[in-house]
Write an enzyme that holds these catalytic residues in place. Structure first.
Site, PDB file in Angstrom:
ATOM      1  CG  PHE A 100      -2.147   0.898   1.106  1.00 34.41           C
ATOM      2  CD1 PHE A 100      -3.136   0.539   0.414  1.00 34.41           C
ATOM      3  CD2 PHE A 100      -1.674   2.506   1.561  1.00 34.41           C
ATOM      4  CE1 PHE A 100      -3.718   2.373  -0.250  1.00 34.41           C
ATOM      5  CE2 PHE A 100      -2.766   3.217   1.387  1.00 34.41           C
ATOM      6  CZ  PHE A 100      -3.646   3.267   0.784  1.00 34.41           C
ATOM      7  CG  ASP A 104      -0.543  -1.653   7.051  1.00 35.92           C
ATOM      8  OD1 ASP A 104      -1.853  -1.870   7.083  1.00 35.92           O
ATOM      9  OD2 ASP A 104      -0.042  -0.516   6.546  1.00 35.92           O
ATOM     10  CE1 TYR A 110      -9.656   4.610   5.436  1.00 34.14           C
ATOM     11  CE2 TYR A 110      -8.664   5.772   7.127  1.00 34.14           C
ATOM     12  CZ  TYR A 110      -8.888   5.647   5.837  1.00 34.14           C
ATOM     13  OH  TYR A 110      -7.892   5.441   5.078  1.00 34.14           O
ATOM     14  CE  LYS A 111      -7.993   0.952   4.619  1.00 33.32           C
ATOM     15  NZ  LYS A 111      -9.159   1.317   3.168  1.00 33.32           N
ATOM     16  NE  ARG A 165      -9.925  -1.824  -3.527  1.00 33.21           N
ATOM     17  CZ  ARG A 165      -9.514  -1.352  -2.456  1.00 33.21           C
ATOM     18  NH1 ARG A 165      -8.764  -1.928  -2.092  1.00 33.21           N
ATOM     19  NH2 ARG A 165     -10.239  -0.117  -2.641  1.00 33.21           N
TER      20      ARG A 165
END
Lengths: 413, 413
Positions: free
Chosen positions: B127, B198, B223-224, B372
């Protein structure tokens, strides 16, 4: 001279050109709030904004809101509004992270811009996080820079050819003392040093003219005079002339020239966005924007005028009515070197502040003996000062000698 | 084998032990949301929590809420709850700042703990913010450490005696591919390296057992899959054995042993609090806590089971019904190396995703050609997968060949 009685203070409120702003804040009933220098008051509009951001933008818009509500540009949009409050240009201010994190970015960047110089200069007794962050940087850079602190009276002379960057808080959190930003900035530049101003106790409280004085960098807080809410994001300022060369170590994806290209190599954004790191709190920055919008609608010169008058009247009342109770006045009577608060000392300071708070008159206490009273002209009335000192007289006359009561208050931290 | 038709998917929902959780989320009517891996959905309880924190805690409580609502311990309290989701102990996780900022703290700390070693190891295509932060650290440390990236297939062999710290994302944001955390952590330790995981695409999505595998450090996103809201604070994990020696450069006042003593010298807190920097977003962390409380009430094994089954069924449907449309399936069919998403490729990927979104079926697109689809078992139903693929078939059969329509969609970013 006018008689200092309650009706005099009421009469000042009647002609106060800022009086109407009070209606925009949701002050708890029966409270006198003199702690906006620590946590500002809830703007009424922030209630609806919280609902809108949470229920509509997040809840209904979901991921689409990054575009439809322009979440992506919140740091810059709100930053541009702060720029107008501190004498900066759009594109020089960004809202992100905390004040502490922002200071780290800028101090590291300044040291890099002024490579070869070994000294970071600050003052002892600066707001702790400023010193702690600079100590973190010092330790992290393995002796390449060292933090030196000099007392504020000697700070001008302590800026020398070894100084990479000067880091000072414009208005002191404890005493309310205010530095001469123009003079110290000029001195720093004369010696080839850069300067970072911490505006946490200045923004929204006193006029600040960063570009006029030629300041290099600044950081500030969103939850004090800007009324952004608890833990609101902080902000930072970098003068345009530095942006192209500014390298900061917290180079997260939002600081990238093209974050959503998702490339492997960091390439800093052209502008102030290069000081961004991760994702900014959308809820936090949106609430902060409400506070800033109110502040931006007020005339800063009127704010300053009222705030200084409040400070002066408060000190006069303390001298007039509390002379026998052993208070010291820390803050200067010279408006040129006083921010928007008045600090008193008293050996029973903690208990006295607790007694005030028990009466819903809220200032705060800072060890070992400081009582702080912050004046926030948009929602504090002149008559509140009278009532505060009136309560103080009552507390000192009656409660203070009631040891049991005081012991109880002291126990409730 | 069962017939893959809509009623089959409905029948799976009828016996889904997690089905009742969907009621706790405020999904927009008529939407199928397959993007919880990017921004999670609003829990209904977060609406009341936002109101309470803004109107009562901030508005009425004001500065007193630091004590009365225990704002001061939010980072630790919410961190302890996350600990339960990732196989950590209370006192090993803290909520603060962004994922990016937290990674900087830990990467800097790890390099210091493993001083003398010069290599930070990651993978290309990690990422972006992870790579950017490590590049920032590298540049800032003036060549004392260097970032080396090796492709995921070679990562085990690339860990050597020069490696100070390995930084990998457990579940890949783009492909959904999942590393073997136990094997890589063991390899790192065998070579004397530290490891930072991560967990942004893992926490709340797949079982994680940090202490069982002996991980050193981790960061993650609020927030995911944790449904904390846009820009929610991130978190970090540091194994207890490292806490006493952990030095991180962002040493702000909330990381101090006694922040409100307001002393000049930084002294790190004994525990995980030493990784704190400035003031945490009270509103942000409070909303995050709501999402975590829901997640903590669900059985992670059931979540994983449903998520894998959804992924498998989705791929089966794509093969069965979209075989002629030119999609590639990036994600592995092996559940051992697949996170909670399925990624497809298609040269018209962007336009196809726009067409889905126009029908309120929300996944996302990552350049150059990745579609995705994230599976979040607490609020996505099996039947949603059927309806998603059904819409996809319709789009590919009709819209795709309508070039004008596609051009229009492509223009609306």
């Amino acid at each position: 001279m006018e008689t200092l009685d309650r009706s005099y203070f009421e009469s000042l409120d009647q002609v106060d050109p800022l009086a109407e702003f009070r209606e925009q804040f949701d002050l708890p009933a029966g409270h006198i709030y003199l702690n906006g220098n620590s946590l500002g008051v809830l703007p009424k509009a922030a209630k609806e904004k919280a609902r809108e951001v949470v229920e509509e933008q997040w809840g209904q818009g979901l991921i689409r809101s990054w575009n439809t509500y322009d979440w992506i540009h919140i740091p810059r949009r709100v930053g541009d509004k702060i720029a107008g409050l501190i004498g900066a240009e759009p594109g020089e201010v960004i809202v992100a992270d905390s004040t502490s994190v922002n200071l780290f970015k800028l101090a590291a960047a300044a040291v890099k811009l002024n490579a070869g110089r070994s000294k970071i200069l600050s003052e002892p007794g600066n707001f702790p996080t400023d010193l702690y962050i600079l100590q973190g940087l010092e330790s992290f850079m393995d002796g390449k820079v060292r933090l030196v602190t000099e007392s504020r009276d000697c700070i001008m002379d302590a800026i020398d050819e070894e100084t990479a960057v000067v880091v000072l808080t414009h208005v002191h959190y404890k005493s309310g003392a205010m530095f001469d930003m123009a003079a110290i900035t000029a001195r720093a530049h004369e010696k080839g040093a850069l300067i970072i101003w911490d505006l946490s106790h200045s923004t929204g409280a006193v006029p600040v003219a960063l570009n006029q004085v030629g300041a290099d960098f600044a950081v500030g807080c969103g939850y004090k005079y800007l009324n952004g809410g608890p833990g609101a994001p902080g902000f930072l300022f970098a003068a345009k002339r530095h942006l192209a060369h500014l390298e900061q170590p917290l180079s997260g994806w939002f600081g990238h020239a093209n974050p959503f290209a998702m490339r492997d190599d960091y390439e800093p954004a052209q502008g102030i966005e290069r000081t961004l790191c991760g994702t900014t709190s959308v809820v936090g920055a949106s609430l902060l924007e409400v506070g800033i919008d109110i502040m931006a609608a007020a005339d800063m010169n009127l704010i300053r005028e009222k705030s200084l008058r409040m400070g002066q009247l408060f000190m006069e009342l303390i001298e007039l009515r509390c002379g026998q109770f052993g208070f010291g006045i820390v803050s200067s009577k010279d408006p040129a070197v006083r921010g928007s608060q008045v600090s008193l000392t008293h050996e029973q300071g903690f208990a006295i502040m607790q007694a005030l708070i028990a009466r819903n008159i809220i200032g705060d206490f800072r060890a070992p003996n400081i009582l702080r009273f912050g004046f926030t002209p948009l929602y504090v009335r002149y008559v509140d000062l009278w009532d505060c000192v009136d309560a103080l007289v009552d507390i000192m006359t009656h409660d203070l000698w009631n040891k049991a009561e005081f012991k109880k208050l002291t126990a409730v931290t």
